[in-house]
Design a protein around this motif. Structure first.
Motif, short mmCIF file in Angstrom:
data_model
loop_
_atom_site.label_atom_id
_atom_site.label_comp_id
_atom_site.label_asym_id
_atom_site.label_seq_id
_atom_site.Cartn_x
_atom_site.Cartn_y
_atom_site.Cartn_z
N ASP A 37 13.25 7.89 -23.71
CA ASP A 37 12.37 7.48 -22.25
C ASP A 37 10.83 7.88 -22.99
O ASP A 37 9.78 6.98 -22.36
CB ASP A 37 12.76 7.66 -21.72
CG ASP A 37 14.42 7.01 -21.25
OD1 ASP A 37 14.50 6.59 -21.68
OD2 ASP A 37 14.89 7.52 -20.48
N GLU A 78 9.43 12.84 -18.08
CA GLU A 78 10.93 13.59 -18.22
C GLU A 78 11.34 14.49 -17.24
O GLU A 78 12.00 14.69 -17.71
CB GLU A 78 11.08 13.14 -20.15
CG GLU A 78 11.11 12.04 -20.32
CD GLU A 78 12.19 11.05 -19.25
OE1 GLU A 78 13.62 11.44 -19.70
OE2 GLU A 78 11.73 9.86 -19.11
N LEU A 108 17.38 14.23 -9.11
CA LEU A 108 17.50 12.88 -8.44
C LEU A 108 18.57 12.50 -9.36
O LEU A 108 18.09 11.02 -9.21
CB LEU A 108 15.95 12.51 -9.50
CG LEU A 108 14.34 13.67 -8.83
CD1 LEU A 108 13.22 12.79 -9.36
CD2 LEU A 108 14.73 13.29 -7.32
N GLY A 109 19.38 12.98 -9.64
CA GLY A 109 20.47 12.01 -10.62
C GLY A 109 19.89 11.27 -11.65
O GLY A 109 21.05 10.05 -12.08
N ARG A 110 18.97 11.46 -12.20
CA ARG A 110 18.73 10.91 -13.53
C ARG A 110 19.03 11.32 -14.80
O ARG A 110 18.78 12.15 -14.91
CB ARG A 110 17.29 10.58 -13.65
CG ARG A 110 16.47 9.50 -12.40
CD ARG A 110 16.50 8.60 -12.11
NE ARG A 110 16.44 7.66 -13.75
CZ ARG A 110 15.18 6.92 -13.23
NH1 ARG A 110 14.59 6.47 -12.26
NH2 ARG A 110 14.99 6.54 -14.91
N VAL A 111 18.93 10.76 -16.00
CA VAL A 111 19.57 11.28 -17.54
C VAL A 111 17.82 11.25 -17.95
O VAL A 111 17.59 10.29 -17.65
CB VAL A 111 20.33 10.52 -17.47
CG1 VAL A 111 20.67 10.81 -19.39
CG2 VAL A 111 21.92 10.13 -17.37
N VAL A 112 17.57 12.83 -17.97
CA VAL A 112 16.74 12.38 -19.25
C VAL A 112 16.40 12.12 -20.95
O VAL A 112 18.06 12.63 -21.44
CB VAL A 112 16.21 14.18 -19.19
CG1 VAL A 112 15.52 15.20 -20.28
CG2 VAL A 112 16.14 14.86 -17.93
N SER A 113 15.92 11.79 -21.41
CA SER A 113 15.52 11.25 -22.65
C SER A 113 14.41 11.38 -23.50
O SER A 113 13.63 10.93 -22.25
CB SER A 113 16.35 9.81 -22.77
OG SER A 113 16.45 9.77 -23.92
N GLN A 153 11.69 14.47 -13.91
CA GLN A 153 13.41 14.15 -14.48
C GLN A 153 14.82 15.00 -13.93
O GLN A 153 15.78 15.44 -13.78
CB GLN A 153 13.94 13.14 -14.44
CG GLN A 153 13.29 11.74 -14.18
CD GLN A 153 13.14 10.35 -15.33
OE1 GLN A 153 14.42 10.28 -16.11
NE2 GLN A 153 12.78 9.58 -14.83
N TRP A 154 14.00 15.87 -14.87
CA TRP A 154 15.53 17.25 -15.65
C TRP A 154 15.36 17.93 -14.35
O TRP A 154 16.36 18.36 -13.68
CB TRP A 154 14.77 17.45 -16.85
CG TRP A 154 15.20 18.98 -16.98
CD1 TRP A 154 16.44 18.57 -17.81
CD2 TRP A 154 15.42 20.27 -17.20
NE1 TRP A 154 17.36 20.18 -17.86
CE2 TRP A 154 16.38 21.28 -17.54
CE3 TRP A 154 13.59 20.98 -16.75
CZ2 TRP A 154 15.82 22.42 -17.69
CZ3 TRP A 154 13.53 22.01 -16.87
CH2 TRP A 154 15.16 23.02 -16.88
#
Length: 66
Positions: A30, A14, A22-27, A17-18
């Motif tokens: 997840d 995560e 990458l255009g991903r949402v961090v959660s 990804q932050w």
């Protein structure tokens, strides 16, 4: 030990990804679900390994060399 490694790996994924574009949402959810899945898989493999060892007449965790 398995739980600690699973949580650290989920958090690292995560964090990447932050940090990376990458255009991903961090959660955080997840990361928790990834860790839960890793622990479940580890326990499953460990249990299956113990069953197989008993079936073959060996102590769990003891390998044999042919």
């Amino acid at each position: 030990m398995l739980v600690a490694v699973a949580v650290a790996t989920g958090a690292a994924i995560e964090t990447l990804q932050w940090a990376l574009p990458l255009g991903r949402v961090v959660s955080p959810l997840d990361a928790l679900l990834n860790a839960t899945g890793a622990v479940a898989a580890g326990l499953l493999v460990s249990g299956l390994s113990a069953v197989a060892a008993r079936y073959h007449g060996r102590s769990p965790g003891v390998g044999s060399r042919a």
